[in-house]
Design an enzyme around this catalytic site. Structure first.
Site, PDB file in Angstrom:
ATOM      1  N   CYS A  42       8.114   3.653   5.490  1.00  0.00           N
ATOM      2  CA  CYS A  42       7.182   3.411   4.399  1.00  0.00           C
ATOM      3  C   CYS A  42       7.896   3.123   3.082  1.00  0.00           C
ATOM      4  O   CYS A  42       7.252   2.942   2.066  1.00  0.00           O
ATOM      5  CB  CYS A  42       6.268   4.610   4.230  1.00  0.00           C
ATOM      6  N   CYS A  79      -3.340   4.692   9.616  1.00  0.00           N
ATOM      7  CA  CYS A  79      -2.069   4.107  10.054  1.00  0.00           C
ATOM      8  C   CYS A  79      -1.377   4.965  11.108  1.00  0.00           C
ATOM      9  O   CYS A  79      -0.190   4.777  11.384  1.00  0.00           O
ATOM     10  CB  CYS A  79      -1.136   3.901   8.861  1.00  0.00           C
ATOM     11  N   CYS A 136       0.851  -1.200   0.000  1.00  0.00           N
ATOM     12  CA  CYS A 136       0.000   0.000   0.000  1.00  0.00           C
ATOM     13  C   CYS A 136       0.882   1.244   0.000  1.00  0.00           C
ATOM     14  O   CYS A 136       0.643   2.185  -0.771  1.00  0.00           O
ATOM     15  CB  CYS A 136      -0.917  -0.002   1.214  1.00  0.00           C
ATOM     16  N   CYS A 137       1.932   1.258   0.852  1.00  0.00           N
ATOM     17  CA  CYS A 137       2.851   2.403   0.876  1.00  0.00           C
ATOM     18  C   CYS A 137       3.572   2.558  -0.466  1.00  0.00           C
ATOM     19  O   CYS A 137       3.827   3.677  -0.901  1.00  0.00           O
ATOM     20  CB  CYS A 137       3.878   2.244   1.989  1.00  0.00           C
ATOM     21  N   CYS A 196      -0.678   8.614   7.224  1.00  0.00           N
ATOM     22  CA  CYS A 196      -2.048   8.415   6.769  1.00  0.00           C
ATOM     23  C   CYS A 196      -2.968   8.185   7.975  1.00  0.00           C
ATOM     24  O   CYS A 196      -2.566   7.608   8.991  1.00  0.00           O
ATOM     25  CB  CYS A 196      -2.109   7.215   5.834  1.00  0.00           C
TER      26      CYS A 196
HETATM   27  S1  SF4 Z   1       0.600   4.739   5.642  1.00  0.00           S
HETATM   28 FE1  SF4 Z   1      -1.081   3.200   5.592  1.00  0.00          FE
HETATM   29  S2  SF4 Z   1      -2.698   4.015   4.215  1.00  0.00           S
HETATM   30 FE2  SF4 Z   1      -0.809   5.233   3.940  1.00  0.00          FE
HETATM   31  S3  SF4 Z   1       0.163   4.354   2.174  1.00  0.00           S
HETATM   32 FE3  SF4 Z   1       1.092   3.346   3.969  1.00  0.00          FE
HETATM   33  S4  SF4 Z   1      -0.176   1.538   4.422  1.00  0.00           S
HETATM   34 FE4  SF4 Z   1      -1.302   2.820   2.949  1.00  0.00          FE
END
Ligand code: SF4
Length: 251
Positions: free
Chosen positions: A222, A197, A111-112, A194
């Site tokens: 990340c 998170c 996701c990151c 985010c």
């Molecule tokens: S911090 Fe969480 S929502 Fe944001 S990109 Fe990374 S995993 Fe995804």
């Protein structure tokens, strides 16, 4: 305010001026958090030719997005936004669900990668240097942070002008100069990422304990800030740092 504060501010101004003079075009990756507002203020007050951008992941807090307006109002400056590829987000969500990052480190990093790393790569392309607001005292993963380092992954220099700043330095600067800051910092969030998170932290907790709190400390990056060894492998730096803010405050 300790005697080294003014020297650190002056040194940071000098670093930013050197980056503008010797590494143009250079960009500043702002997360819109407290440290990044220090650098935003220094860059914009001095009218340095350093472009400021932010990664709009699609999962930020409303308070963080509100900082874009605060910067526009205070400085008349429009921070550039880089967003993830819509098709990549759609594919991830349809295959795994909207919040699959809670399921495993791998799903979180993917996701990151989609929402942060790929847009960052686009934002950095074509520049000679990039700047971050990272500090050594922030986390287990940043204890050996250098002010200037090679970033072979992006083919440019990377500068962390606040590497030796303390948390008190950051807040001294923001208050002394009337710099706007994210109101989440007043609600127990020393580190803001985010929305799903990030959570508030308690006194004595690691400053980044509220980031990906369900993972072990050495996983908490990340992918934007990895260290590359001479053999080309990437790793995170480890140490232990605790928050020293009074209860109910993170400043
Ligand atoms: S911090 Fe969480 S929502 Fe944001 S990109 Fe990374 S995993 Fe995804």
């Amino acid at each position: 305010m300790d005697t080294g504060y003014e020297q650190r501010v002056a040194a940071t101004r000098a670093i930013l001026e050197r980056i503008a003079a010797e590494f143009s075009p250079a960009v500043f990756a702002s997360s819109l958090a407290a440290e990044d507002m220090v650098l935003t203020d220094l860059i914009l007050r001095a009218k340095l030719p350093i472009r400021i951008f932010s990664l709009e992941t699609g999962r930020l807090h409303a308070e963080t997005l509100g900082m874009l307006d605060r910067v526009r109002e205070a400085y008349g400056y429009e921070i550039a936004l880089y967003k993830p590829e819509a098709a990549a987000v759609e594919a991830y969500v349809s295959a795994n669900g909207l919040n699959a990052f809670y399921d495993s480190v791998e799903m979180r990093k993917e996701c990151c990668r989609i929402r942060k790393v790929e847009p960052l790569n686009r934002a950095l392309a074509g520049n000679k240097a990039w700047i971050t607001g990272q500090r050594r005292a922030q986390s287990t993963t940043r204890a050996e942070l250098a002010v200037q380092e090679d970033d072979p992954a992006h083919g440019m220099q990377k500068f962390n002008p606040l590497a030796d700043w303390s948390e008190d330095d950051v807040w001294n600067y923001l208050r002394a100069n009337g710099v706007p800051y994210n109101p989440l910092h007043d609600k127990g969030y020393p580190s803001i990422g985010c929305e799903p998170c990030t959570r508030a932290v308690q006194q004595g907790e690691d400053i980044r304990a509220g980031r990906w709190w369900w993972e072990s400390p050495d996983q908490k990056e990340c992918g934007l800030h990895v260290v590359t060894d001479a053999d080309g492998t990437t790793r995170l730096v480890r140490a232990s740092v605790k928050a020293n803010a009074p209860e109910g405050s993170v400043k």
